[in-house]
Design a protein around this motif. Structure first.
Motif, short mmCIF file in Angstrom:
data_model
loop_
_atom_site.label_atom_id
_atom_site.label_comp_id
_atom_site.label_asym_id
_atom_site.label_seq_id
_atom_site.Cartn_x
_atom_site.Cartn_y
_atom_site.Cartn_z
N ALA A 133 4.49 -12.61 -3.20
CA ALA A 133 3.67 -12.54 -2.00
C ALA A 133 2.55 -13.58 -1.98
N GLY A 134 1.95 -13.84 -3.41
CA GLY A 134 0.71 -14.74 -3.39
C GLY A 134 1.24 -16.22 -3.88
N VAL A 135 1.96 -16.47 -5.20
CA VAL A 135 2.14 -17.74 -5.51
C VAL A 135 3.32 -18.45 -4.59
N VAL A 136 4.53 -17.68 -4.26
CA VAL A 136 5.41 -18.48 -3.67
C VAL A 136 5.05 -18.70 -2.00
N ASN A 137 4.53 -17.78 -1.31
CA ASN A 137 4.18 -17.74 0.03
C ASN A 137 2.79 -18.71 -0.02
N GLY A 138 1.87 -18.62 -0.91
CA GLY A 138 0.65 -19.29 -0.91
C GLY A 138 0.93 -20.76 -1.66
N ILE A 139 1.06 -20.94 -2.86
CA ILE A 139 1.10 -22.32 -3.54
C ILE A 139 2.49 -22.97 -3.06
N GLY A 140 3.37 -22.30 -2.64
CA GLY A 140 4.67 -22.84 -2.08
C GLY A 140 4.58 -23.43 -0.87
N HIS A 141 3.56 -23.42 -0.29
CA HIS A 141 3.19 -24.22 0.96
C HIS A 141 1.75 -24.79 0.97
N ARG B 203 6.47 -26.78 -0.37
CA ARG B 203 6.39 -27.51 -1.81
C ARG B 203 7.33 -26.86 -2.57
N ASN B 204 8.04 -27.66 -3.68
CA ASN B 204 8.52 -27.22 -4.90
C ASN B 204 7.56 -27.00 -5.90
N ILE B 205 7.22 -25.75 -6.41
CA ILE B 205 6.02 -25.64 -7.19
C ILE B 205 6.43 -26.22 -8.67
N LEU C 37 11.56 -23.33 -6.15
CA LEU C 37 12.05 -24.64 -5.50
C LEU C 37 11.68 -24.31 -4.03
N HIS C 38 10.60 -24.27 -3.58
CA HIS C 38 10.54 -23.58 -1.97
C HIS C 38 10.81 -24.62 -0.89
N ASN C 39 10.41 -26.02 -1.36
CA ASN C 39 10.62 -26.85 -0.36
C ASN C 39 12.48 -27.13 -0.28
N ASN C 40 13.09 -27.05 -1.23
CA ASN C 40 14.59 -27.10 -1.20
C ASN C 40 15.03 -25.97 -0.18
N HIS C 41 14.38 -24.71 -0.59
CA HIS C 41 15.04 -23.65 0.33
C HIS C 41 14.48 -23.94 1.64
#
Length: 389
Positions: A167-175, A189-191, A203-207
């Motif tokens: 909820a914090g890192v992926v949803n936050g830093i990943g954007h 972004r890809n963290i 790998l959030h940008n890829n997703h």
């Protein structure tokens, strides 16, 4: 009983906590995310039921709520309706209060009805797995029996793991921070290129570029541990992958783009736009130096590059748009490249256009790019005509 059934050295408790939380991460990324929310793979009932049971114990998350909120996030990404975008709610809010944002959206019945379709609705789901407090309470009892007083710490780590990392890192830093392989329309972004701690979700940008792909890594140096687990399940006959990130193919450059070229360009649109942005970056660097020489210190070269390379004009403030417009008027090359970027993106955005109309637009685009006299556009057009199905 103070030490519980298992009397471990201090590092033993650390290992246990990491293993238990990693299983939870695997359940979230494989079951909730890739299987339920995006249907990127099919799961056999055995791992499917295990993941549901484990998530009930360790997170209390309800499958329908999680899938619905995540689907809405993709549908409304970076807008005011996005349940947890740091672009609209602020990075601190999402990192430190991501779980609260999730719980608030879970109360929105319109979200659940519109985006929660196709999720489990059997007797177990209705009578057991939707009782969140019961599941995490059972986990607390298990941890205390197994590890005694230190079981309280293990349980606390389990309860905090998903709110912090997902909820914090992926949803936050990943954007907000990281690198981008693909120039998709949102701010994802890809963290990190190595997706281990958060199951590949790093790998959030890829997703976000290929949401229905069961595999989140795309470059040779990237690693998605969730994909490794999926391949193991597939080899055991417990999973079936439905889709992965398409890899572009290239052939000889065609004199005139045809329907196959059009299909390849639309299929690999994120790769196309990413490569275009690289060409635009080179052009921007040349034009920035020319404008700098003409205007001296009055021109903020760094700001110019940021404005020009913004994938969407919506990412710029009103004042920045005005300043960019003034500078672009002094650079016909940049003006042409920016307008042609919008035209190129329109090839896959115009849903009402026929194949014949889209092909004519692609042919016209490549012809004008090669006649523009702008070296970067000419080179990119040559590469565009090499995309193959």
């Amino acid at each position: 009983m103070y030490n519980g059934l298992f009397d471990l050295p201090w590092w033993g408790y650390v290992v246990v906590a990491l293993v238990l939380t990693h299983i939870t991460i695997a359940a979230v990324t494989i079951f909730l995310h890739r299987h339920q929310a995006h249907r990127a793979l099919d799961l056999h009932p055995i791992p499917s039921h295990f993941f549901r049971f484990w998530l009930w114990l360790t997170t209390g998350m309800v499958t329908r709520e999680w899938a619905a909120i995540h689907r809405k996030h993709h549908a409304k990404c970076e807008t005011e309706e996005d349940p947890h975008s740091p672009q609209t709610r602020g990075i601190r809010k999402v990192i430190w209060e991501g779980a609260e944002l999730y719980r608030a959206e879970a109360m929105n019945q319109d979200t659940l009805q519109r985006y929660g379709h196709g999720t489990p609705d059997d007797w177990l789901e209705r009578n057991v797995y939707r009782r969140s407090a019961l599941g995490v309470s059972v986990m607390l009892v298990i941890d205390v029996i197994a590890f005694g007083a230190l079981g309280l710490t293990v349980w606390a780590v389990q309860m905090a793991w998903i709110p912090i990392w997902a909820a914090g890192v992926v949803n936050g830093i990943g954007h907000y921070w990281g690198y981008r392989n693909y120039d998709c329309v949102d701010a994802s972004r890809n963290i990190s290129p190595w997706g281990i701690l958060i199951g590949g979700e790093e790998l959030h940008n890829n997703h976000h570029s290929f949401a229905t792909s069961a595999k989140l890594s795309s470059k040779w140096y990237e690693f998605d541990i969730g994909w490794m687990y999926i391949r193991i399940l597939e080899m055991l006959g417990l999973a079936k992958v439905k889709k992965t990130i398409p890899q572009p193919k290239f052939g000889e450059a065609k004199a005139v783009p045809d329907f196959d070229t059009l299909q390849a360009v639309v299929t690999h649109r994120y790769d196309v736009m990413t490569r275009y942005m690289r060409s635009l970056r080179r052009l921007c660097a040349e034009e920035a130096e020319r404008l700098k020489a003409a205007h001296g210190s009055a021109l903020d070269v760094r700001a110019l590059r940021r404005w020009v390379l913004a994938g969407e004009s919506a990412q710029l403030a009103v004042e920045q748009k005005q300043q960019l417009a003034v500078v672009v008027k002094q650079s016909p090359a940049l003006s042409t490249a920016l307008s042609m970027r919008e035209e190129l993106a329109g090839l896959w955005a115009r849903s009402n256009a026929s194949r014949e109309q889209l092909l004519a637009q692609l042919q016209d685009w490549t012809a004008r790019a090669e006649q523009s006299g702008i070296r970067q556009l000419q080179e990119f057009s040559q590469r565009l005509r090499r995309y193959a199905v």
